[in-house]
Design an enzyme around this catalytic site. Structure first.
Site, mmCIF file in Angstrom:
data_model
loop_
_atom_site.group_PDB
_atom_site.id
_atom_site.type_symbol
_atom_site.label_atom_id
_atom_site.label_comp_id
_atom_site.label_asym_id
_atom_site.label_seq_id
_atom_site.Cartn_x
_atom_site.Cartn_y
_atom_site.Cartn_z
ATOM 1 N N LYS A 117 0.829 -1.212 0.000
ATOM 2 C CA LYS A 117 0.000 0.000 0.000
ATOM 3 C C LYS A 117 0.863 1.261 0.000
ATOM 4 O O LYS A 117 0.609 2.188 -0.769
ATOM 5 C CB LYS A 117 -0.927 0.032 1.228
ATOM 6 C CG LYS A 117 -1.891 -1.125 1.312
ATOM 7 C CD LYS A 117 -2.881 -0.960 2.457
ATOM 8 C CE LYS A 117 -2.257 -0.958 3.830
ATOM 9 N NZ LYS A 117 -1.715 -2.270 4.260
ATOM 10 N N ARG A 174 -10.046 0.607 8.861
ATOM 11 C CA ARG A 174 -9.556 -0.738 9.137
ATOM 12 C C ARG A 174 -10.650 -1.592 9.773
ATOM 13 O O ARG A 174 -10.422 -2.769 10.034
ATOM 14 C CB ARG A 174 -8.393 -0.631 10.114
ATOM 15 C CG ARG A 174 -7.047 -1.102 9.558
ATOM 16 C CD ARG A 174 -6.034 -0.877 10.663
ATOM 17 N NE ARG A 174 -4.780 -1.511 10.465
ATOM 18 C CZ ARG A 174 -3.730 -0.922 9.878
ATOM 19 N NH1 ARG A 174 -3.827 0.279 9.369
ATOM 20 N NH2 ARG A 174 -2.587 -1.567 9.803
ATOM 21 N N ARG A 232 11.559 -5.889 4.203
ATOM 22 C CA ARG A 232 11.472 -4.465 4.535
ATOM 23 C C ARG A 232 12.330 -4.165 5.773
ATOM 24 O O ARG A 232 13.034 -3.160 5.810
ATOM 25 C CB ARG A 232 10.001 -4.102 4.799
ATOM 26 C CG ARG A 232 9.760 -2.643 5.068
ATOM 27 C CD ARG A 232 8.284 -2.317 5.041
ATOM 28 N NE ARG A 232 7.650 -2.505 6.344
ATOM 29 C CZ ARG A 232 6.337 -2.482 6.549
ATOM 30 N NH1 ARG A 232 5.515 -2.305 5.535
ATOM 31 N NH2 ARG A 232 5.837 -2.632 7.750
ATOM 32 N N ARG A 241 10.552 -0.563 13.420
ATOM 33 C CA ARG A 241 9.258 -0.395 14.082
ATOM 34 C C ARG A 241 9.113 -1.484 15.131
ATOM 35 O O ARG A 241 9.447 -2.642 14.866
ATOM 36 C CB ARG A 241 8.139 -0.542 13.040
ATOM 37 C CG ARG A 241 7.879 0.732 12.280
ATOM 38 C CD ARG A 241 6.964 0.513 11.104
ATOM 39 N NE ARG A 241 5.758 -0.269 11.411
ATOM 40 C CZ ARG A 241 4.767 -0.442 10.553
ATOM 41 N NH1 ARG A 241 4.831 0.122 9.358
ATOM 42 N NH2 ARG A 241 3.721 -1.165 10.879
ATOM 43 N N ARG A 256 -0.887 -8.826 13.466
ATOM 44 C CA ARG A 256 -1.376 -7.785 12.533
ATOM 45 C C ARG A 256 -2.106 -8.415 11.350
ATOM 46 O O ARG A 256 -3.117 -7.894 10.878
ATOM 47 C CB ARG A 256 -0.194 -6.933 12.043
ATOM 48 C CG ARG A 256 0.232 -5.887 13.064
ATOM 49 C CD ARG A 256 1.658 -5.424 12.883
ATOM 50 N NE ARG A 256 1.931 -4.878 11.569
ATOM 51 C CZ ARG A 256 3.159 -4.752 11.046
ATOM 52 N NH1 ARG A 256 4.213 -5.134 11.733
ATOM 53 N NH2 ARG A 256 3.318 -4.229 9.864
HETATM 54 P P1 ADP Z 1 0.830 -2.056 8.490
HETATM 55 O O1 ADP Z 1 2.293 -1.935 8.195
HETATM 56 O O2 ADP Z 1 0.461 -3.284 9.248
HETATM 57 O O3 ADP Z 1 -0.016 -1.818 7.293
HETATM 58 P P2 ADP Z 1 0.302 0.568 9.697
HETATM 59 O O4 ADP Z 1 1.593 1.270 9.615
HETATM 60 O O5 ADP Z 1 -0.796 1.003 8.805
HETATM 61 O O6 ADP Z 1 0.503 -0.998 9.597
HETATM 62 O O7 ADP Z 1 -0.260 0.597 11.203
HETATM 63 C C1 ADP Z 1 0.518 0.129 12.298
HETATM 64 C C2 ADP Z 1 -0.362 -0.037 13.537
HETATM 65 O O8 ADP Z 1 -1.044 1.200 13.803
HETATM 66 C C3 ADP Z 1 -1.481 -1.056 13.412
HETATM 67 O O9 ADP Z 1 -1.048 -2.373 13.685
HETATM 68 C C4 ADP Z 1 -2.476 -0.529 14.444
HETATM 69 O O10 ADP Z 1 -2.082 -0.851 15.762
HETATM 70 C C5 ADP Z 1 -2.369 0.965 14.294
HETATM 71 N N1 ADP Z 1 -3.341 1.491 13.300
HETATM 72 C C6 ADP Z 1 -3.060 2.078 12.120
HETATM 73 N N2 ADP Z 1 -4.177 2.439 11.465
HETATM 74 C C7 ADP Z 1 -5.197 2.056 12.263
HETATM 75 C C8 ADP Z 1 -6.614 2.127 12.172
HETATM 76 N N3 ADP Z 1 -7.217 2.678 11.093
HETATM 77 N N4 ADP Z 1 -7.364 1.630 13.186
HETATM 78 C C9 ADP Z 1 -6.794 1.096 14.259
HETATM 79 N N5 ADP Z 1 -5.469 0.976 14.420
HETATM 80 C C10 ADP Z 1 -4.665 1.447 13.451
#
Ligand code: ADP
Length: 264
Positions: A13, A88, A127, A139, A150
């Site tokens: 994404k 989400r 990554r 991270r 996740r």
């Molecule tokens: P990923 O690399 O898994 O796509 P993101 O960087 O988008 O993850 O998000 C990392 C973390 O931030 C998620 O695992 C969650 O804890 C939190 N998070 C991000 N966006 C949301 C959301 N829309 N609703 C709830 N939690 C979120």
């Protein structure tokens, strides 16, 4: 243009969002990045989110919805945005619908990046290795155990959004397993199919304008000839009204958003 990118962690994404940002001059709104910034700045939201994120669980809907509501009001988001990592959950999607309709806005499309769950672990491991090679901080949620959580959170809470948006006629699915450039082309094709509403809309609108002009000309001619009758004015306006109806019908046919709406 207002888009959502939907896909599990590691689906690509972020990569595709960056490209779309450059191509369309819109902003990428990543709730993950916003939350990480809040954690780094130790704001009240960051304090609430920190441990939840480190466990790989989802931050409560109300927190994330508030952040997004605030962010899409910023001037740089006026031209459009790509939401990456939001919504989400179905309640977040419902909140987004409400937020946008209150502002008189709508989504142009939701792009689902479909990937095989088995490769997500490899992609994220990659990554992490690349970030380490660049000397970047990792991270806290980029480790195998948390990644598993996740991915589960995606499957249980986010994947239902695929049906949610399909039901609204705005979903375009793309094979996220293909090379980056091919995924990019596929996204562009989905967007091109989703957006011909503009030319079609313009054409129909210009017909409407033309009809109005014809009406105005007839009216002016009637006036100057001293023959104006209320009925003439009414019938001269009528084609413009029908034109507007056609414009709306054309938009309904050519856009993804309106069809099969189950909103409400
Ligand atoms: P990923 O690399 O898994 O796509 P993101 O960087 O988008 O993850 O998000 C990392 C973390 O931030 C998620 O695992 C969650 O804890 C939190 N998070 C991000 N966006 C949301 C959301 N829309 N609703 C709830 N939690 C979120």
């Amino acid at each position: 243009m207002r888009l959502i990118l939907l896909g599990p962690p590691g689906a690509g994404k972020g990569t595709q969002a960056q490209r779309l940002v450059k191509k369309h001059g819109i902003v990428q709104l990543s709730t993950g990045d916003m939350l990480r910034a809040a954690v780094a700045a130790d704001t009240p939201i960051g304090q609430r989110a920190k441990d939840i994120m480190a466990r790989g669980e989802l931050v409560p809907d109300d927190v994330v919805v508030a952040i997004v509501a605030d962010r899409i009001d910023q001037p740089d988001a006026r031209k459009g945005f790509i939401l990456d990592g939001f919504p989400r959950t179905v309640p977040q999607a419902v909140a987004l619908d409400r937020m946008l309709s209150a502002k008189g806005m709508k989504l142009d499309g939701v792009i689902e990046l479909k990937v095989d769950a088995n490769i997500l672990h490899d992609r994220i491991a990659n990554r992490v290795a690349q970030a380490q090679a660049r000397g970047e901080a990792l991270r806290p949620d980029d480790n195998p155990d948390v990644l598993r959580r996740r991915i589960e959170a995606y499957r249980d809470q986010t994947a239902p959004l695929v049906d949610y948006y399909r039901g609204r006629g705005v979903l375009g699915s793309v094979n996220g397993m293909a090379p980056i450039a091919e995924v990019a082309d596929a996204i562009d094709r989905v967007l091109a199919a989703a957006l011909p509403s503009k030319p079609a809309g313009k054409k129909a609108v210009s017909k409407t304008v033309a009809a109005k002009r014809t009406a105005a000309t007839k009216l002016a001619a009637a006036k100057s000839a001293g023959q104006q009758k209320p009925s003439a004015a009414r019938s001269a306006r009528a084609p413009a009204g029908r034109g507007t109806g056609r414009a709306a019908a054309a938009r309904g046919k050519t856009t993804l958003h309106k069809s099969k709406s189950r909103r409400g």
